[in-house]
Motif scaffolding. Structure first.
Motif, mmCIF file in Angstrom:
data_model
loop_
_atom_site.group_PDB
_atom_site.id
_atom_site.type_symbol
_atom_site.label_atom_id
_atom_site.label_comp_id
_atom_site.label_asym_id
_atom_site.label_seq_id
_atom_site.Cartn_x
_atom_site.Cartn_y
_atom_site.Cartn_z
ATOM 1 N N GLU A 282 44.354 45.339 59.863
ATOM 2 C CA GLU A 282 44.569 43.946 60.229
ATOM 3 C C GLU A 282 43.368 43.421 61.003
ATOM 4 O O GLU A 282 42.864 44.081 61.911
ATOM 5 C CB GLU A 282 45.822 43.798 61.086
ATOM 6 C CG GLU A 282 46.111 42.356 61.444
ATOM 7 C CD GLU A 282 47.376 42.198 62.251
ATOM 8 O OE1 GLU A 282 48.341 41.663 61.698
ATOM 9 O OE2 GLU A 282 47.386 42.621 63.419
ATOM 10 N N ILE A 283 42.927 42.230 60.615
ATOM 11 C CA ILE A 283 41.887 41.520 61.356
ATOM 12 C C ILE A 283 42.567 40.291 61.949
ATOM 13 O O ILE A 283 43.157 39.498 61.226
ATOM 14 C CB ILE A 283 40.725 41.107 60.440
ATOM 15 C CG1 ILE A 283 40.054 42.339 59.840
ATOM 16 C CG2 ILE A 283 39.716 40.262 61.210
ATOM 17 C CD1 ILE A 283 39.002 42.024 58.800
ATOM 18 N N LEU A 284 42.484 40.155 63.265
ATOM 19 C CA LEU A 284 43.106 39.037 63.962
ATOM 20 C C LEU A 284 42.041 38.341 64.796
ATOM 21 O O LEU A 284 41.403 38.968 65.642
ATOM 22 C CB LEU A 284 44.239 39.518 64.868
ATOM 23 C CG LEU A 284 44.870 38.470 65.775
ATOM 24 C CD1 LEU A 284 45.592 37.410 64.951
ATOM 25 C CD2 LEU A 284 45.826 39.121 66.749
ATOM 26 N N LEU A 285 41.839 37.067 64.538
ATOM 27 C CA LEU A 285 40.890 36.268 65.303
ATOM 28 C C LEU A 285 41.636 35.148 66.007
ATOM 29 O O LEU A 285 42.578 34.578 65.454
ATOM 30 C CB LEU A 285 39.825 35.669 64.388
ATOM 31 C CG LEU A 285 38.955 36.652 63.625
ATOM 32 C CD1 LEU A 285 37.987 35.908 62.711
ATOM 33 C CD2 LEU A 285 38.188 37.537 64.572
ATOM 34 N N THR A 286 41.212 34.823 67.224
ATOM 35 C CA THR A 286 41.834 33.732 67.974
ATOM 36 C C THR A 286 40.747 32.799 68.502
ATOM 37 O O THR A 286 39.625 33.233 68.798
ATOM 38 C CB THR A 286 42.667 34.246 69.169
ATOM 39 O OG1 THR A 286 41.806 34.951 70.058
ATOM 40 C CG2 THR A 286 43.777 35.158 68.712
ATOM 41 N N ARG A 287 41.103 31.545 68.605
ATOM 42 C CA ARG A 287 40.237 30.535 69.209
ATOM 43 C C ARG A 287 41.122 29.637 70.073
ATOM 44 O O ARG A 287 42.222 29.268 69.678
ATOM 45 C CB ARG A 287 39.546 29.660 68.161
ATOM 46 C CG ARG A 287 38.674 30.407 67.167
ATOM 47 C CD ARG A 287 37.365 30.853 67.793
ATOM 48 N NE ARG A 287 36.457 31.369 66.815
ATOM 49 C CZ ARG A 287 36.391 32.624 66.417
ATOM 50 N NH1 ARG A 287 37.215 33.512 66.901
ATOM 51 N NH2 ARG A 287 35.514 33.013 65.523
ATOM 52 N N ASP A 288 40.619 29.278 71.243
ATOM 53 C CA ASP A 288 41.317 28.336 72.115
ATOM 54 C C ASP A 288 40.736 26.952 71.891
ATOM 55 O O ASP A 288 39.530 26.800 71.671
ATOM 56 C CB ASP A 288 41.164 28.745 73.573
ATOM 57 C CG ASP A 288 41.932 30.024 73.892
ATOM 58 O OD1 ASP A 288 42.957 30.283 73.227
ATOM 59 O OD2 ASP A 288 41.502 30.765 74.792
ATOM 60 N N MET A 289 41.600 25.952 71.980
ATOM 61 C CA MET A 289 41.181 24.582 71.727
ATOM 62 C C MET A 289 41.901 23.662 72.700
ATOM 63 O O MET A 289 43.125 23.732 72.825
ATOM 64 C CB MET A 289 41.526 24.215 70.279
ATOM 65 C CG MET A 289 41.133 22.823 69.877
ATOM 66 S SD MET A 289 41.566 22.477 68.159
ATOM 67 C CE MET A 289 43.163 21.726 68.396
ATOM 68 N N SER A 290 41.136 22.817 73.391
ATOM 69 C CA SER A 290 41.769 21.831 74.256
ATOM 70 C C SER A 290 42.387 20.745 73.371
ATOM 71 O O SER A 290 41.996 20.573 72.213
ATOM 72 C CB SER A 290 40.749 21.222 75.212
ATOM 73 O OG SER A 290 39.767 20.520 74.484
ATOM 74 N N TYR A 291 43.349 20.014 73.923
ATOM 75 C CA TYR A 291 44.035 19.005 73.116
ATOM 76 C C TYR A 291 44.330 17.776 73.961
ATOM 77 O O TYR A 291 44.715 17.894 75.127
ATOM 78 C CB TYR A 291 45.341 19.569 72.551
ATOM 79 C CG TYR A 291 46.011 18.642 71.578
ATOM 80 C CD1 TYR A 291 45.589 18.572 70.263
ATOM 81 C CD2 TYR A 291 47.049 17.806 71.989
ATOM 82 C CE1 TYR A 291 46.187 17.701 69.365
ATOM 83 C CE2 TYR A 291 47.649 16.943 71.099
ATOM 84 C CZ TYR A 291 47.217 16.889 69.796
ATOM 85 O OH TYR A 291 47.801 16.024 68.912
ATOM 86 N N ARG A 292 44.129 16.602 73.362
ATOM 87 C CA ARG A 292 44.505 15.334 73.983
ATOM 88 C C ARG A 292 45.174 14.490 72.924
ATOM 89 O O ARG A 292 44.654 14.345 71.812
ATOM 90 C CB ARG A 292 43.269 14.608 74.512
ATOM 91 C CG ARG A 292 42.702 15.192 75.775
ATOM 92 C CD ARG A 292 41.680 14.281 76.443
ATOM 93 N NE ARG A 292 41.122 13.261 75.564
ATOM 94 C CZ ARG A 292 39.855 13.208 75.169
ATOM 95 N NH1 ARG A 292 39.012 14.137 75.571
ATOM 96 N NH2 ARG A 292 39.421 12.248 74.390
ATOM 97 N N GLU A 293 46.290 13.935 73.257
ATOM 98 C CA GLU A 293 47.037 13.094 72.305
ATOM 99 C C GLU A 293 46.216 11.881 71.879
ATOM 100 O O GLU A 293 46.315 11.437 70.729
ATOM 101 C CB GLU A 293 48.360 12.641 72.945
ATOM 102 C CG GLU A 293 49.315 11.973 71.988
ATOM 103 C CD GLU A 293 49.851 12.906 70.930
ATOM 104 O OE1 GLU A 293 50.029 12.464 69.774
ATOM 105 O OE2 GLU A 293 50.090 14.079 71.228
ATOM 106 N N SER A 294 45.383 11.358 72.781
ATOM 107 C CA SER A 294 44.588 10.166 72.455
ATOM 108 C C SER A 294 43.499 10.466 71.426
ATOM 109 O O SER A 294 42.958 9.550 70.813
ATOM 110 C CB SER A 294 43.967 9.577 73.726
ATOM 111 O OG SER A 294 43.103 10.525 74.322
#
Length: 163
Positions: A117-129
């Protein structure tokens, strides 16, 4: 003028002697490979096919009996989860995950690479606007993770001895 030419020649000689070489597709030790277990029109399967066909040594074939080895996709999933939110329940940060579970075997069933299994993760900020821009950013991050997965799979395939 002569001094400038001499510096140019010294620089060219230094680069030629350092072993610099552009990255190229890895050389695989089998001539034919089949892709199995992928969904219809899977973008991961298409990128794998393109990258493998770019190598000078291996061709992707359509059926497993015609292939020396079979790359079998056991799972190919994209996931998204909320990592942080405000007291009012507004999402502030997301985590994107791309998971690829595969194995490599011969058409007769002998495993060359066990289930991996290869598992990659990325974090991303989020704004509704900025929802539309964040949607495009999410798509770009998934494409980047997919390219990373393809590169990792190709390196693992290159380490397999000839069947």
């Amino acid at each position: 003028m002569i001094r400038r030419q001499a510096l140019g020649l010294i620089g060219a000689a230094a680069l030629a002697g350092c072993g610099f070489e552009l990255r190229r597709a890895p050389e695989l030790r089998f001539r034919t490979l089949a892709l199995a277990g992928f969904g219809p029109k899977s973008p991961l399967a298409e990128e794998l096919r393109t990258s493998i066909d770019a190598s000078q040594t291996t061709v992707v074939v359509d059926s497993a009996p015609k292939a020396q080895v079979v790359l079998e996709a056991l799972a190919d999933a994209r996931e998204k989860s909320v990592v942080a939110s405000t007291a009012f329940g507004e999402v502030r940060e997301l985590q994107l995950r791309s998971r690829f579970h595969f194995r490599l075997r011969t058409p007769q069933g002998r495993e060359l690479i066990p289930a991996t299994e290869i598992l990659l993760t990325r974090d991303m900020s989020y704004r509704e606007s900025a929802a539309l821009a964040k949607e495009q950013e999410e798509a770009a991050l998934y494409r980047s993770m997919q390219s990373d997965i393809v590169a990792q799979v190709l390196r693992r395939l290159a380490s397999v001895p000839a069947p």
